[in-house]
Design an enzyme around this catalytic site. Sequence first.
Site, mmCIF file in Angstrom:
data_model
loop_
_atom_site.group_PDB
_atom_site.id
_atom_site.type_symbol
_atom_site.label_atom_id
_atom_site.label_comp_id
_atom_site.label_asym_id
_atom_site.label_seq_id
_atom_site.Cartn_x
_atom_site.Cartn_y
_atom_site.Cartn_z
ATOM 1 N N GLY A 196 -22.147 -34.001 6.134
ATOM 2 C CA GLY A 196 -22.597 -33.873 4.742
ATOM 3 C C GLY A 196 -21.706 -34.676 3.804
ATOM 4 N N GLY B 199 -27.258 -32.717 6.184
ATOM 5 C CA GLY B 199 -26.291 -33.777 6.496
ATOM 6 C C GLY B 199 -27.016 -35.012 6.999
ATOM 7 N N ASP C 267 -26.329 -26.040 15.395
ATOM 8 C CA ASP C 267 -26.531 -25.115 14.273
ATOM 9 C C ASP C 267 -25.513 -23.979 14.429
ATOM 10 O OD1 ASP C 267 -27.316 -23.004 12.671
ATOM 11 O OD2 ASP C 267 -29.451 -23.247 13.076
ATOM 12 N N GLY D 268 -15.308 -16.409 14.376
ATOM 13 C CA GLY D 268 -15.093 -16.010 15.782
ATOM 14 C C GLY D 268 -14.414 -17.125 16.563
ATOM 15 N N TYR E 212 -27.741 -18.572 -2.283
ATOM 16 C CA TYR E 212 -26.506 -19.346 -2.083
ATOM 17 C C TYR E 212 -25.310 -18.530 -2.559
ATOM 18 C CZ TYR E 212 -23.311 -23.394 -2.425
ATOM 19 O OH TYR E 212 -22.265 -24.279 -2.280
ATOM 20 N N LYS F 10 -22.332 -17.021 -0.133
ATOM 21 C CA LYS F 10 -20.931 -17.442 -0.260
ATOM 22 C C LYS F 10 -20.035 -16.253 -0.603
ATOM 23 C CE LYS F 10 -21.081 -21.946 0.556
ATOM 24 N NZ LYS F 10 -20.350 -22.558 1.680
ATOM 25 N N TYR G 175 -11.572 -10.782 8.221
ATOM 26 C CA TYR G 175 -10.928 -11.358 9.414
ATOM 27 C C TYR G 175 -9.435 -11.538 9.176
ATOM 28 C CZ TYR G 175 -14.668 -12.198 12.745
ATOM 29 O OH TYR G 175 -15.644 -12.021 13.675
#
Length: 321
Positions: A13, A39, A59, A105, A148, A152, A162
């Site tokens: 992108g 992208g 993806d 992860g 969006y 986010k 995390y």
Amino acid sequence: MLKKRVVITGGAGFLGSHLCDKFLNEGMEVICIDNLLTGNLKNIEHLFGRDDFIFLQHDVTNYIYVPGKVDYILHFASPASPIDYLKLPIQTLKVGSLGTHKVLGLAKEKKAVFLLASTSEVYGDPEIHPQSEDYWGSVNPIGPRGVYDEAKRFAEALTMAYHRYHGLETRIVRIFNTFGPRMRIGDGRALPTFIVQALRNEDITVFGSGEQTRSFCYVEDQVEGIFKLLFSDENEPVNIGNPEEISINTLAGEILQLTGSKSKIVYKELPVDDPKVRQPDISKAKSLLNWEPKYSREMGLRITIDYFRKILSDKSLLTYR
Ligand code: UDP
């Protein structure tokens, strides 16, 4: 010594590809992951054939497999322009939620430092001005932009979880409007749209009264800020953007002047939930990272206008949307 290895999601992108360049220039090995939804391979084709650059078309909402060690991960995959996330609402929500989960992860598995590309959109249509990191925002969760903004915001929450629960080293950059070469012609954002309209002598489409404000940061400054943040030890969000605020009418006027265009300004309906003002408070980035933008808007605009002039004049590049 073994080179540091960096994974960049959304690496094909606009911002991601500039980050690929930056990390390669810093002597690191780059693994670029992109599903090419928004992208474009043209952004990274100059890197193909290098032995320190790997491209994986994937993806990131699905399980990610990266062999070998990884030191840093920058999660930049997401549609990022208002018309893109209006066209791709589910994909936008999925990459911010499921995608962020998969990339976190991977970071946990590899014990890598994780940096999330967040956004000034987490502040929504802000009630405080300029926006500092301790402002929690004013977002309409069910409006068209909510896909969006909320994705986010969720991604930030997951990143902090995390960090707190797994002890992962994390960074969150809140990116304000950024511009430069490799923005797409049809990306719909005001700045590339106005430049392309001006170069084609077509009407410049200003939405609403044009009195709404934004603050535009040149891409090289943005990349430098992100780079410094990654190598800091700040786990909480940091705004990176240029605090020079202008109205959209002023932006249109500057582009008309710098292109020498004969285009006229026409006014169109304002999109739903369009923020009235936006300006980053960058005190934290200044004190913590010793960072501030170096490019004036005029310098950045001149480079970006030259870029679009080249794209528009070369038919072989016009596939580059
Ligand atoms: N805008 C405009 N004309 C366009 C595209 C956008 O006047 O062709 C306006 C838009 O409504 C917003 C501002 O310009 O007020 C900046 O929009 P952009 O899409 O660049 O990004 P945003 O900052 O809203 O995410």
